[in-house]
Write an enzyme that holds these catalytic residues in place. Structure first.
Site, PDB file in Angstrom:
ATOM      1  N   LEU A  38       0.849  -1.200   0.000  1.00  0.00           N
ATOM      2  CA  LEU A  38       0.000   0.000   0.000  1.00  0.00           C
ATOM      3  C   LEU A  38       0.884   1.250   0.000  1.00  0.00           C
ATOM      4  O   LEU A  38       2.089   1.177   0.210  1.00  0.00           O
ATOM      5  CB  LEU A  38      -0.907  -0.003   1.237  1.00  0.00           C
ATOM      6  CG  LEU A  38      -1.831  -1.217   1.383  1.00  0.00           C
ATOM      7  CD1 LEU A  38      -2.689  -1.078   2.649  1.00  0.00           C
ATOM      8  CD2 LEU A  38      -2.733  -1.389   0.163  1.00  0.00           C
ATOM      9  N   MET A 320       0.650  18.071  -8.246  1.00  0.00           N
ATOM     10  CA  MET A 320       0.801  16.637  -7.969  1.00  0.00           C
ATOM     11  C   MET A 320       1.639  16.488  -6.707  1.00  0.00           C
ATOM     12  O   MET A 320       2.852  16.266  -6.763  1.00  0.00           O
ATOM     13  CB  MET A 320       1.455  15.946  -9.152  1.00  0.00           C
ATOM     14  CG  MET A 320       0.524  15.848 -10.340  1.00  0.00           C
ATOM     15  SD  MET A 320       1.274  14.886 -11.658  1.00  0.00           S
ATOM     16  CE  MET A 320      -0.136  14.549 -12.696  1.00  0.00           C
ATOM     17  N   HIS A 446      15.685  32.021  19.638  1.00  0.00           N
ATOM     18  CA  HIS A 446      17.048  32.306  19.169  1.00  0.00           C
ATOM     19  C   HIS A 446      17.993  31.263  19.739  1.00  0.00           C
ATOM     20  O   HIS A 446      17.907  30.946  20.922  1.00  0.00           O
ATOM     21  CB  HIS A 446      17.481  33.691  19.655  1.00  0.00           C
ATOM     22  CG  HIS A 446      18.913  33.991  19.319  1.00  0.00           C
ATOM     23  ND1 HIS A 446      19.307  34.293  18.040  1.00  0.00           N
ATOM     24  CD2 HIS A 446      20.032  33.993  20.092  1.00  0.00           C
ATOM     25  CE1 HIS A 446      20.618  34.488  18.037  1.00  0.00           C
ATOM     26  NE2 HIS A 446      21.081  34.312  19.265  1.00  0.00           N
TER      27      HIS A 446
END
Ligand code: FAD
Ligand code: NAD
Length: 468
Positions: A38, A320, A446
């Site tokens: 799958l 896509m 930071h």
């Protein structure tokens, strides 16, 4: 005959996500996949394996080029085993596709292995590899059959020397000279993998810049960075022929001055885009309309001309991209459940996973100019960040485009280390219709690369960047 509320054809990121959402919403759901694993293109031969090879080759490049400047000395030769690298990639793919099997079981989705084809709008045949077939009945269908590599009419993809991304992900040797046709996402990502591993890489691009759909400043910055890495670019070149001469491939092209030029390499990667895939689906048996470009035609609800049949992902119009397909999978599942979902296509980010990475959301500067929208632009270079100097990743910038009058952020374009992850901040900001000033007033930790986003926002609000 088994019957379902919804049947999804294709198990890529569009199909499997649609299946999960349908099951979550209480529908009896079936998922048909012709391959034995799958996950579709993305998990098997796309996003995941390409990123595994990008990461592995990045480690190698760091070891041979950058460790020394960090004070790390290697005694002895650093060597690449392409075989092991590919084997690791396959393991990553296996784990990821195995994860989808788990999710299907967890959500009680019936997975049917075989080629799905329409008998009519409510009956689907599943033909297994051994030729046997099974028919099911379904109230609704979601077609998520994805895409395949496209080519040029005069090119024969022999899969040996003239290859697509699928073969490039499992080569048995490092090319000596990889000729890449198409300076888009695939050509640059996989071109960079093999360049790092030692191949000479020549990219032949039809347009006058690489990644031509992204902001021009990104094309320029990535070209500069990849040229430094040794990739050769041949822009404004029209490829006219590709010949496999046994152990060599010759690519002929016409340059911008109309001169015939040729490139000889041992492999040629054809990466000129992908085409929607509907082969074997027998869409005509259900009366589904397919456009001239081979896409399944859908309306704003992603519904085809046949009321109970929907389509999502690469097989329909639009970018896509795996995450676009996923959004559409959820959208259709929720539509079927009677909800009113929404997708803002303008806010689907695009990322190229080269190093430096490239990431974008919203409108490019060229699009704003073309549509006559007045905008302000703020840009901040990565090299001005303490974080970038610490890691040594000083290429790139963050650029924020905001509306000249309202200051609303209209587009954010980045090149640099980890910008694939940084772009999420821009998506959130734009989803909530933030102004550049809003971003500039939020605290950014930071030292981080994300500080470039704040600084670019400060620059967009009126030349107020602090660290340049
Ligand atoms: P697909 O993933 O193509 O899945 C379609 C599935 O349907 C396939 O498994 C196919 O076998 C199956 N199928 C087709 N017809 C039938 C049938 N009749 N019966 C049964 N099954 C059928 N996108 C990103 O967003 N990020 C990335 O980093 C990225 N990297 C990529 C790298 C490469 C090398 C490539 C090639 C693509 C990459 N993409 C990336 C694009 C991404 O893979 C696709 O956009 C995404 O997979 C589309 O999902 P989908 O569900 O529409 O179709
Ligand atoms: P692409 O559309 O990204 O790039 C194709 C490139 O080929 C373009 O630059 C185009 O101008 C060029 N081209 C077209 N015809 C040509 C010709 N005749 N000669 C020379 N150049 C030519 O397509 P791709 O790189 O093949 O990728 C296919 C799809 O897969 C893309 O839609 C992309 O979104 C998706 N993908 C996404 C990612 C990601 O999100 N990181 C990674 C890989 C692939």
């Amino acid at each position: 005959m088994n019957s379902y509320d919804v049947t999804i054809i294709g198990s890529g990121p569009g199909g499997y996500v649609a299946a999960i959402r349908c099951a979550q919403l209480g529908m009896k759901t079936a998922l048909i996949e012709k391959y034995s694993t799958l996950g579709g293109t993305c998990l098997n031969v796309g996003c995941i394996p390409s990123k595994a090879l990008l990461d592995s080759s990045h480690h190698y490049e760091d070891a041979i080029k950058h460790f020394e400047e960090h004070g790390i000395e290697i005694s002895g030769e650093v060597k690449v085993s392409l075989e092991k690298m590919i084997a690791r990639k396959e393991k990553v793919v296996e784990q990821t596709t195995g994860g989808i099997d788990f999710l299907m079981k967890k959500n009680k989705i019936e997975v049917l292995n075989g080629l799905g084809s329409f008998k009519d709008a409510t009956h689907i045949l599943i033909t297994k590899e051994d030729g046997s077939s099974e028919e099911i009945e379904t109230k609704n269908v979601i077609v998520a059959t994805g895409s395949k590599p496209s080519t040029l009419p005069f090119i024969t993809i022999d899969k040996e020397r003239v290859i697509t991304s699928t073969e490039a992900l499992k080569l048995k040797e490092i090319p000596k000279h990889l000729v890449v046709i198409g300076g888009g996402v695939i050509g640059l990502e996989l071109g960079q993998v093999y360049r790092r591993l030692g191949a000479e890489v020549s990219v032949i691009e039809f347009m006058d810049r690489i990644i031509p759909t992204m902001d021009k400043a990104q094309s320029k910055e990535l070209t500069k960075a990849m040229k430094k890495q040794g990739v050769k670019f041949h822009l404004s070149h029209r490829v006219s022929g590709v010949t496999n001469n046994g152990n060599e491939v010759t690519v002929t092209a016409t340059d911008k001055k109309d001169r015939e030029v040729s490139f000889t390499g041992d492999y040629c990667l054809v990466s000129v885009g992908r085409r929607p895939f509907t082969d074997g689906l027998n869409a005509e048996n259900a009366g589904i309309k397919i456009t001239e470009r081979g896409q399944i035609e859908v309306n704003e609800h992603l519904q085809t001309n046949i009321a109970n049949i929907y389509a999502i992902g690469d097989v329909i119009k639009g970018a896509m991209l795996a995450h676009k397909a996923e959004e559409e999978g959820v959208f259709v599942a929720e539509t079927l459940a009677g909800q009113k979902p929404h997708i803002d296509y303008n806010l689907i980010p695009g990322v190229v996973y080269t190093w430096p990475e490239v990431a974008s959301v919203g409108k490019t500067e060229e699009q704003l100019i073309e549509s006559g929208i007045k905008y302000k632009s703020g840009q901040f270079p990565m090299r001005a960040l303490g974080r970038s100097r610490a890691s040594g990743d000083t290429d790139g910038f963050v650029k924020i485009l905001s509306d000249e009058t309202t200051d609303e952020v209209l587009g954010v374009h980045m090149v640099g280390a980890r910008v694939a992850d940084l772009i999420a901040e821009a998506v959130v900001a734009m989803e909530y219709r933030a102004s550049a000033e809003d971003i500039s007033r939020m605290s950014h930790a930071h030292p981080t690369y994300a500080e470039a986003v704040k600084e670019a926002a400060l620059a967009a609000t009126g030349d107020r960047a602090l660290h340049i």
